[in-house]
Design a protein around this motif. Structure first.
Motif, PDB file in Angstrom:
ATOM      1  N   CYS A  33       0.852  -1.200   0.000  1.00 51.78           N
ATOM      2  CA  CYS A  33       0.000   0.000   0.000  1.00 51.78           C
ATOM      3  C   CYS A  33       0.883   1.244   0.000  1.00 51.78           C
ATOM      4  N   PRO A  34       0.402   2.345  -0.568  1.00 55.16           N
ATOM      5  CA  PRO A  34       1.239   3.547  -0.709  1.00 55.16           C
ATOM      6  C   PRO A  34       1.455   4.340   0.569  1.00 55.16           C
ATOM      7  N   ASP A  35       0.564   4.203   1.557  1.00 57.54           N
ATOM      8  CA  ASP A  35       0.730   4.951   2.805  1.00 57.54           C
ATOM      9  C   ASP A  35       0.008   4.210   3.934  1.00 57.54           C
ATOM     10  N   LEU A  36       0.237   4.669   5.167  1.00 53.56           N
ATOM     11  CA  LEU A  36      -0.331   3.974   6.330  1.00 53.56           C
ATOM     12  C   LEU A  36      -1.859   4.015   6.362  1.00 53.56           C
ATOM     13  N   PRO A  37      -2.519   5.135   6.037  1.00 52.22           N
ATOM     14  CA  PRO A  37      -3.985   5.113   6.007  1.00 52.22           C
ATOM     15  C   PRO A  37      -4.531   4.057   5.047  1.00 52.22           C
ATOM     16  N   GLU A  38      -3.855   3.864   3.920  1.00 46.92           N
ATOM     17  CA  GLU A  38      -4.318   2.869   2.952  1.00 46.92           C
ATOM     18  C   GLU A  38      -4.096   1.446   3.464  1.00 46.92           C
ATOM     19  N   VAL A  39      -3.051   1.246   4.273  1.00 43.33           N
ATOM     20  CA  VAL A  39      -2.817  -0.072   4.870  1.00 43.33           C
ATOM     21  C   VAL A  39      -4.011  -0.478   5.734  1.00 43.33           C
ATOM     22  N   LEU A  40      -4.478   0.439   6.576  1.00 41.24           N
ATOM     23  CA  LEU A  40      -5.642   0.158   7.413  1.00 41.24           C
ATOM     24  C   LEU A  40      -6.911   0.040   6.581  1.00 41.24           C
ATOM     25  N   ALA A  41      -7.045   0.896   5.568  1.00 41.91           N
ATOM     26  CA  ALA A  41      -8.238   0.874   4.718  1.00 41.91           C
ATOM     27  C   ALA A  41      -8.375  -0.458   3.998  1.00 41.91           C
ATOM     28  N   ALA A  42      -7.251  -1.091   3.663  1.00 41.74           N
ATOM     29  CA  ALA A  42      -7.300  -2.374   2.959  1.00 41.74           C
ATOM     30  C   ALA A  42      -7.994  -3.442   3.796  1.00 41.74           C
ATOM     31  N   VAL A  43      -7.787  -3.408   5.119  1.00 45.35           N
ATOM     32  CA  VAL A  43      -8.459  -4.365   6.004  1.00 45.35           C
ATOM     33  C   VAL A  43      -9.900  -3.951   6.247  1.00 45.35           C
ATOM     34  N   ARG A  44     -10.101  -2.674   6.464  1.00 48.20           N
ATOM     35  CA  ARG A  44     -11.448  -2.173   6.719  1.00 48.20           C
ATOM     36  C   ARG A  44     -12.374  -2.440   5.525  1.00 48.20           C
ATOM     37  N   ASP A  45     -11.817  -2.380   4.311  1.00 48.66           N
ATOM     38  CA  ASP A  45     -12.612  -2.600   3.102  1.00 48.66           C
ATOM     39  C   ASP A  45     -12.587  -4.047   2.630  1.00 48.66           C
ATOM     40  N   SER A  46     -12.033  -4.942   3.471  1.00 42.85           N
ATOM     41  CA  SER A  46     -12.003  -6.387   3.192  1.00 42.85           C
ATOM     42  C   SER A  46     -11.139  -6.750   1.987  1.00 42.85           C
ATOM     43  N   ARG A  47     -10.128  -5.916   1.688  1.00 42.58           N
ATOM     44  CA  ARG A  47      -9.176  -6.271   0.649  1.00 42.58           C
ATOM     45  C   ARG A  47      -7.979  -7.016   1.227  1.00 42.58           C
ATOM     46  N   ALA A  48      -7.860  -7.035   2.559  1.00 45.88           N
ATOM     47  CA  ALA A  48      -6.785  -7.745   3.238  1.00 45.88           C
ATOM     48  C   ALA A  48      -7.323  -8.301   4.548  1.00 45.88           C
ATOM     49  N   VAL A  49      -6.655  -9.330   5.060  1.00 53.44           N
ATOM     50  CA  VAL A  49      -7.096  -9.951   6.319  1.00 53.44           C
ATOM     51  C   VAL A  49      -6.392  -9.351   7.521  1.00 53.44           C
ATOM     52  N   ALA A  50      -5.273  -8.682   7.297  1.00 51.32           N
ATOM     53  CA  ALA A  50      -4.519  -8.082   8.397  1.00 51.32           C
ATOM     54  C   ALA A  50      -3.702  -6.920   7.862  1.00 51.32           C
ATOM     55  N   ALA A  51      -3.388  -5.981   8.752  1.00 53.78           N
ATOM     56  CA  ALA A  51      -2.579  -4.815   8.411  1.00 53.78           C
ATOM     57  C   ALA A  51      -1.354  -4.786   9.308  1.00 53.78           C
ATOM     58  N   VAL A  52      -0.204  -4.501   8.719  1.00 54.29           N
ATOM     59  CA  VAL A  52       1.046  -4.397   9.468  1.00 54.29           C
ATOM     60  C   VAL A  52       1.465  -2.933   9.501  1.00 54.29           C
ATOM     61  N   LEU A  53       1.556  -2.362  10.705  1.00 53.45           N
ATOM     62  CA  LEU A  53       1.919  -0.949  10.846  1.00 53.45           C
ATOM     63  C   LEU A  53       3.042  -0.785  11.864  1.00 53.45           C
ATOM     64  N   PRO A  54       4.072  -0.003  11.544  1.00 54.73           N
ATOM     65  CA  PRO A  54       5.118   0.276  12.540  1.00 54.73           C
ATOM     66  C   PRO A  54       4.560   1.138  13.657  1.00 54.73           C
ATOM     67  N   VAL A  55       4.852   0.760  14.900  1.00 49.60           N
ATOM     68  CA  VAL A  55       4.308   1.516  16.024  1.00 49.60           C
ATOM     69  C   VAL A  55       5.395   2.202  16.844  1.00 49.60           C
ATOM     70  N   GLU A  56       6.608   1.622  16.877  1.00 53.04           N
ATOM     71  CA  GLU A  56       7.694   2.291  17.594  1.00 53.04           C
ATOM     72  C   GLU A  56       9.039   1.742  17.137  1.00 53.04           C
ATOM     73  N   ASN A  57      10.048   2.607  17.241  1.00 56.04           N
ATOM     74  CA  ASN A  57      11.420   2.243  16.924  1.00 56.04           C
ATOM     75  C   ASN A  57      12.288   2.552  18.133  1.00 56.04           C
ATOM     76  N   SER A  58      13.258   1.691  18.406  1.00 50.49           N
ATOM     77  CA  SER A  58      14.070   1.846  19.608  1.00 50.49           C
ATOM     78  C   SER A  58      14.937   3.097  19.572  1.00 50.49           C
ATOM     79  N   ILE A  59      15.163   3.673  18.393  1.00 46.31           N
ATOM     80  CA  ILE A  59      15.962   4.890  18.274  1.00 46.31           C
ATOM     81  C   ILE A  59      15.086   6.123  18.080  1.00 46.31           C
ATOM     82  N   GLU A  60      14.121   6.025  17.188  1.00 49.96           N
ATOM     83  CA  GLU A  60      13.308   7.183  16.816  1.00 49.96           C
ATOM     84  C   GLU A  60      12.078   7.374  17.698  1.00 49.96           C
ATOM     85  N   GLY A  61      11.674   6.331  18.441  1.00 49.41           N
ATOM     86  CA  GLY A  61      10.500   6.449  19.301  1.00 49.41           C
ATOM     87  C   GLY A  61       9.210   6.043  18.613  1.00 49.41           C
TER      88      GLY A  61
END
Length: 280
Positions: A33-61
């Motif tokens: 997917c081109p951006d994070l909102p579209e990653v979630l939209a893919a699951v919400r619209d039943s185009r995917a069964v799960a969404a993978v999103l970065p939530v934290e990095n040990s350096i950047e927070g």
């Protein structure tokens, strides 16, 4: 068949995390997917069964956009997590360092390899890209160009490794949340993620919430604040803690907090790090 949605293009660290989750859950289809909102939209619209999103990095927070998007998508639950070690590599068809004229990568990756670049490629032009995978794609096409990317991307784009583990901080890790509508049955131990807000902004309001966890012997593994976007100085708190929301003592703590918080939202209970020491 529906796959696992991730932040593309192919070869990103999100793609690698998605393949790990796919191996753990028996899925082998993936949707870039081109951006994070579209990653979630893919699951919400039943185009995917799960969404993978970065939530934290040990350096950047924290990845604040992910936290905000999750609050905007209450119909989805956090159903798992993948903690991915981030090892940056220099990849190129140049053959040696002297033949490299430019180094491309995502700004974060470039910043995390600053010392290596200064010591080994002084004076070489540095160019930011939208992702490490986009840089790897360019390195595939241009022999005078090097990319900072993962070994996963190097293999996918078939670009030789020039140097491995060039990051300035060797313990760099990114944690990814898996979001969907059904939690897979994986072995414990378990973790619960939730969002809370105090009834009023006054001294001791956060302590009044956290003390219940301490008194019940529940370990908090992460606390992150985000503004409510309604009033200056008002915050929501993202909390990760050990245990399942449906089991005591966490169940009892959450029940006691319902009348003492203005918001209490359980984002999900899931297996810590996929319940496995997976091979990368």
């Amino acid at each position: 068949m529906k796959g696992i949605a991730y932040l593309g293009p192919q070869g990103t660290y999100s793609h690698e995390a998605a393949t790990i989750w796919g191996r753990l859950t028996g899925q082998d289809l993936f949707l870039a997917c081109p951006d994070l909102p579209e990653v979630l939209a893919a699951v919400r619209d039943s185009r995917a069964v799960a969404a993978v999103l970065p939530v934290e990095n040990s350096i950047e927070g924290a990845v604040n956009l992910t936290l905000d998007l999750i609050l905007e998508t209450p119909e989805l639950q956090v159903t798992g997590e993948v903690v991915l070690p981030i090892h940056h590599c220099l990849i190129s068809r140049a053959g040696n360092l002297a033949a490299i004229k430019e180094v491309w990568s995502h700004p974060q990756a470039l910043a995390q390899c600053r010392h290596y670049l200064a010591q080994n490629l002084p004076g070489v032009a540095i160019k930011p890209t939208t992702s490490t995978a986009a840089a790897a794609s360019q390195a595939q096409q241009r022999p005078d160009l090097a990319a900072i990317a993962s070994t996963f991307a190097a293999g996918l784009y078939q670009v030789p490794l020039v140097a491995t583990e060039i990051e300035d901080y060797p313990d760099n890790k990114t944690r990814f949340w898996i979001l969907g509508q059904g939690t897979p049955k994986l072995p414990g131990p378990y973790k619960t993620s939730l969002v809370v807000a105090a009834v009023a902004n006054r001294p001791g309001s956060l302590y009044a919430i956290l003390k219940d966890f301490a008194e019940a012997g529940i370990n908090l593994t992460r606390i992150e604040s985000r503004p409510t976007k309604q009033e200056l100085g008002e915050y929501l708190f993202f909390i990760d803690c050990e245990g399942k929301a449906t089991d005591s003592p966490l169940k009892d703590v959450l029940a006691g907090l319902k009348n003492r918080t203005s918001l209490l939202l359980v984002l999900g209970s899931y297996t810590c790090n996929g319940g496995a020491d997976y091979e990368r």
